[in-house]
Design an enzyme around this catalytic site. Structure first.
Site, PDB file in Angstrom:
ATOM      1  N   SER A   7      36.651  45.945  40.983  1.00 33.20           N
ATOM      2  CA  SER A   7      38.065  45.829  40.638  1.00 33.20           C
ATOM      3  C   SER A   7      38.418  44.366  40.444  1.00 33.20           C
ATOM      4  CB  SER A   7      38.933  46.425  41.744  1.00 33.20           C
ATOM      5  OG  SER A   7      40.300  46.185  41.487  1.00 33.20           O
ATOM      6  N   HIS A  31      37.166  48.157  36.866  1.00 33.18           N
ATOM      7  CA  HIS A  31      38.371  48.841  37.322  1.00 33.18           C
ATOM      8  C   HIS A  31      39.530  47.849  37.211  1.00 33.18           C
ATOM      9  CE1 HIS A  31      40.439  52.038  39.581  1.00 33.18           C
ATOM     10  NE2 HIS A  31      41.147  51.035  40.104  1.00 33.18           N
ATOM     11  N   ASP A  33      43.525  47.259  37.783  1.00 29.39           N
ATOM     12  CA  ASP A  33      44.746  47.719  38.440  1.00 29.39           C
ATOM     13  C   ASP A  33      45.968  47.083  37.794  1.00 29.39           C
ATOM     14  OD1 ASP A  33      43.677  49.418  40.467  1.00 29.39           O
ATOM     15  OD2 ASP A  33      43.004  47.639  41.549  1.00 29.39           O
ATOM     16  N   MET A  35      49.949  46.828  38.024  1.00 31.63           N
ATOM     17  CA  MET A  35      51.082  47.038  38.927  1.00 31.63           C
ATOM     18  C   MET A  35      52.318  46.369  38.335  1.00 31.63           C
ATOM     19  SD  MET A  35      49.164  46.175  42.527  1.00 31.63           S
ATOM     20  CE  MET A  35      47.444  46.611  42.764  1.00 31.63           C
ATOM     21  N   HIS A  64      43.975  51.700  35.865  1.00 31.96           N
ATOM     22  CA  HIS A  64      44.739  52.449  36.863  1.00 31.96           C
ATOM     23  C   HIS A  64      46.184  51.964  36.805  1.00 31.96           C
ATOM     24  CE1 HIS A  64      45.387  53.305  41.457  1.00 31.96           C
ATOM     25  NE2 HIS A  64      46.185  54.020  40.685  1.00 31.96           N
ATOM     26  N   MET A  66      49.646  51.751  38.080  1.00 33.41           N
ATOM     27  CA  MET A  66      50.532  51.892  39.231  1.00 33.41           C
ATOM     28  C   MET A  66      51.904  51.390  38.809  1.00 33.41           C
ATOM     29  SD  MET A  66      47.920  50.697  42.262  1.00 33.41           S
ATOM     30  CE  MET A  66      46.756  49.821  41.217  1.00 33.41           C
ATOM     31  N   MET A 135      42.844  57.335  46.551  1.00 38.39           N
ATOM     32  CA  MET A 135      43.201  56.056  47.150  1.00 38.39           C
ATOM     33  C   MET A 135      42.917  56.077  48.645  1.00 38.39           C
ATOM     34  SD  MET A 135      44.228  54.202  44.675  1.00 38.39           S
ATOM     35  CE  MET A 135      44.849  52.820  45.670  1.00 38.39           C
ATOM     36  N   PHE A 141      48.212  46.147  47.127  1.00 38.94           N
ATOM     37  CA  PHE A 141      47.572  44.883  47.470  1.00 38.94           C
ATOM     38  C   PHE A 141      46.091  45.085  47.781  1.00 38.94           C
ATOM     39  CE2 PHE A 141      52.036  44.287  48.418  1.00 38.94           C
ATOM     40  CZ  PHE A 141      52.292  43.043  47.867  1.00 38.94           C
ATOM     41  N   GLY A 143      42.543  44.019  49.739  1.00 42.01           N
ATOM     42  CA  GLY A 143      42.187  43.530  51.058  1.00 42.01           C
ATOM     43  C   GLY A 143      42.694  44.364  52.213  1.00 42.01           C
ATOM     44  N   ASP A 169      38.946  54.299  45.937  1.00 40.23           N
ATOM     45  CA  ASP A 169      39.530  52.987  45.654  1.00 40.23           C
ATOM     46  C   ASP A 169      40.353  52.517  46.838  1.00 40.23           C
ATOM     47  OD1 ASP A 169      40.724  50.737  44.608  1.00 40.23           O
ATOM     48  OD2 ASP A 169      41.905  51.790  43.103  1.00 40.23           O
TER      49      ASP A 169
END
Length: 227
Positions: A7, A31, A33, A35, A64, A66, A135, A141, A143, A169
């Site tokens: 990712s 991947h 993300d 957002m 993905h 979001m 998920m 976020f 981490g 993920d």
């Protein structure tokens, strides 16, 4: 065989091409993300980064979304180079219709399931998808700590449809990757464990090796069963 999808959310965007090159030998796909600062409390990237990755790598991209408006903006990412696109069903006016639109455009259709969403809630949509993102953290976020309750969902989905590409993920690392594969994951998504380490290549290689131990979805890129 299971595959690795690094990712890019945790990559150093100042050196994105170099970061991709470090782990590309061990990756099957990227991947990405997206957002929007509305659906999740973070703002990341847009289609320009998808286009930049396409120009830097031949590996396919899983995007993905979001975001709160996937119905209105998914085509931006399709045109930029996404091979597959997933979204959260609650964000769409008509999830089945949107998945069919992906398939008609030649994009692999997928959905994402948050930790507080049951597999049963998404079951009616499975006939329209070729991949599901489970998920193992709450989106927003990188981490975060891995949520083990995601593992039974992988098993449930695998029992429902052994042909689905099941993506895990969130908080995935060499410490828990084998459990994910054993539960039914066919794609391991990892962000900070790879790009936040002192040796991204070594971590990516370890995860890719673990991933080869299972996963039965096959990494399908095509439009799946939607029509």
């Amino acid at each position: 065989m299971g595959t690795l999808a690094p990712s890019i959310i945790s990559a150093d965007f100042r050196e994105l091409r170099t970061q991709l090159e470090l782990v590309a030998p061990y990756a099957a796909r990227w991947h990405v993300d997206v957002m929007d600062g509305h659906y999740v409390p973070n703002l990341t990237i847009g289609p320009m980064i998808v286009e930049a990755i396409r120009e830097s790598s031949k590996l396919p991209q899983d995007v993905h979304l979001m975001i709160t408006n996937p119905d209105d903006t998914w085509e931006w990412y399709a045109k930029a180079g996404a091979s597959r696109i997933a979204f959260h069903p609650s964000t769409s006016q008509d999830p089945a219709k949107l998945l069919k639109a992906f398939a008609d455009a030649g994009i692999g259709p997928g959905i994402a399931i948050n930790p507080d969403v049951s597999v049963d809630e998404c079951k009616p949509l499975l006939e329209f998808v070729n991949h599901v993102i489970v998920m193992s953290v709450y989106p927003g976020f990188s981490g975060q700590k891995f949520i083990p309750d995601a593992l039974p969902k992988l098993t449930q989905l695998r029992e429902m449809d052994d042909g689905l590409d099941l993506i895990i993920d969130g908080g995935v690392s060499p410490r828990n990757a084998a459990e994910c594969v054993e539960a039914g994951a066919s794609v391991l998504v990892s962000a900070s464990a790879i790009f936040g380490s002192d040796n991204p290549s070594a971590v990516a290689e370890e995860l890719a090796t673990i991933g080869k131990g299972g996963g039965r979805g096959g990494g399908r890129d095509g439009p799946g069963r939607a029509s």
